[in-house]
Scaffold this motif. Structure first.
Motif, PDB file in Angstrom:
ATOM      1  N   GLY A   1      75.145   0.772  36.017  1.00  0.00           N
ATOM      2  CA  GLY A   1      75.430  -0.206  37.048  1.00  0.00           C
ATOM      3  C   GLY A   1      76.896  -0.255  37.402  1.00  0.00           C
ATOM      4  O   GLY A   1      77.744   0.306  36.714  1.00  0.00           O
ATOM      5  N   ASN A   2      77.179  -0.947  38.486  1.00  0.00           N
ATOM      6  CA  ASN A   2      78.535  -1.085  39.003  1.00  0.00           C
ATOM      7  C   ASN A   2      79.098  -2.438  38.572  1.00  0.00           C
ATOM      8  O   ASN A   2      78.666  -3.477  39.074  1.00  0.00           O
ATOM      9  N   ILE A   3      80.061  -2.413  37.654  1.00  0.00           N
ATOM     10  CA  ILE A   3      80.614  -3.658  37.108  1.00  0.00           C
ATOM     11  C   ILE A   3      81.447  -4.436  38.122  1.00  0.00           C
ATOM     12  O   ILE A   3      81.817  -5.577  37.869  1.00  0.00           O
TER      13      ILE A   3
ATOM     14  N   GLU B   1      75.036  -6.384  39.313  1.00  0.00           N
ATOM     15  CA  GLU B   1      74.698  -4.966  39.399  1.00  0.00           C
ATOM     16  C   GLU B   1      75.198  -4.240  38.151  1.00  0.00           C
ATOM     17  O   GLU B   1      74.662  -3.215  37.760  1.00  0.00           O
ATOM     18  N   GLY B   2      76.226  -4.793  37.506  1.00  0.00           N
ATOM     19  CA  GLY B   2      76.784  -4.193  36.296  1.00  0.00           C
ATOM     20  C   GLY B   2      76.174  -4.710  35.007  1.00  0.00           C
ATOM     21  O   GLY B   2      76.709  -4.485  33.930  1.00  0.00           O
TER      22      GLY B   2
ATOM     23  N   VAL C   1      75.765  -2.265  31.948  1.00  0.00           N
ATOM     24  CA  VAL C   1      77.001  -1.936  31.247  1.00  0.00           C
ATOM     25  C   VAL C   1      77.463  -3.134  30.416  1.00  0.00           C
ATOM     26  O   VAL C   1      77.841  -2.985  29.246  1.00  0.00           O
ATOM     27  N   ARG C   2      77.418  -4.324  30.993  1.00  0.00           N
ATOM     28  CA  ARG C   2      77.837  -5.538  30.273  1.00  0.00           C
ATOM     29  C   ARG C   2      76.926  -5.832  29.078  1.00  0.00           C
ATOM     30  O   ARG C   2      77.368  -6.328  28.053  1.00  0.00           O
TER      31      ARG C   2
ATOM     32  N   GLU D   1      77.902   3.970  28.278  1.00  0.00           N
ATOM     33  CA  GLU D   1      78.089   3.293  29.561  1.00  0.00           C
ATOM     34  C   GLU D   1      77.922   4.335  30.649  1.00  0.00           C
ATOM     35  O   GLU D   1      78.798   5.152  30.883  1.00  0.00           O
TER      36      GLU D   1
ATOM     37  N   GLY E   1      77.581   3.582  33.799  1.00  0.00           N
ATOM     38  CA  GLY E   1      78.225   3.119  35.018  1.00  0.00           C
ATOM     39  C   GLY E   1      77.396   3.473  36.236  1.00  0.00           C
ATOM     40  O   GLY E   1      76.195   3.243  36.273  1.00  0.00           O
ATOM     41  N   THR E   2      78.038   4.063  37.220  1.00  0.00           N
ATOM     42  CA  THR E   2      77.334   4.520  38.425  1.00  0.00           C
ATOM     43  C   THR E   2      77.308   6.042  38.478  1.00  0.00           C
ATOM     44  O   THR E   2      77.089   6.628  39.529  1.00  0.00           O
TER      45      THR E   2
END
Length: 168
Positions: free
Chosen positions: A12-14, A19-20, A23-24, A42, A44-45
């Protein structure tokens, strides 16, 4: 018998709040004692470059935001093959190249891990680094689900097959 290699990947996009969440979520999971054969990544995207990260893994558990056009915080548990049951209006990922395409390419290249996806319907996709409180509140339950899957892999060599009423 060697322990299976297990990866938990948050994608995901933090920068876009919920959307993140994948990762979180890894930040929360990292606080738990995990077996040595479990790796956190992670994603990410990242797109196709993830193929090389997952090819040596036996089991992959992905946590991601899923746009199922339902209430925020709705939790889904599915495998990539289950996606044909999703109606066309559902978007499995918000990313340009979704994790499903990455898994398909890994399979074409001859090595795709057994994969399980936990998807969460986000509340907010606004610019911001913080996860919505409603989504953050799901992390303990999601942690329990992921740890249960890791335990099942360690004991039985497979994902859990029984979906109890409190499971997604």
């Amino acid at each position: 018998m060697d322990s299976p290699r297990i990866m938990v990947m948050g994608v995901g996009n933090i920068l876009l709040s919920d959307e993140g969440l994948g990762v979180r979520f890894l930040d929360e999971l990292a606080k738990k004692p995990l077996p040595e054969n479990v790796e956190l990544l992670e994603g990410g995207t990242a797109g196709l470059e993830l193929i090389y990260q997952i090819q040596e893994v036996d089991f992959l558990i992905i946590v991601d935001a899923v746009n199922a056009k339902t209430e925020p915080g709705a939790l889904f548990r599915f495998q990539p093959g289950d996606l044909q049951v999703f109606p066309e209006q559902y978007e499995v990922s918000f990313h340009q190249i979704g994790i499903i395409e990455v898994l398909a390419m890994a399979k074409v290249l001859g090595q795709a891990p057994q994969t399980l996806i936990f998807g969460v319907q986000p509340k907010s996709l606004e610019w911001g680094m913080d996860i919505s409180p409603e989504i953050q509140a799901l992390f303990p339950r999601l942690t329990e689900f992921v740890l249960n899957e890791i335990d099942s892999i360690q004991r039985e060599g497979k994902f859990t097959s029984d979906l109890q009423s409190d499971n997604p």
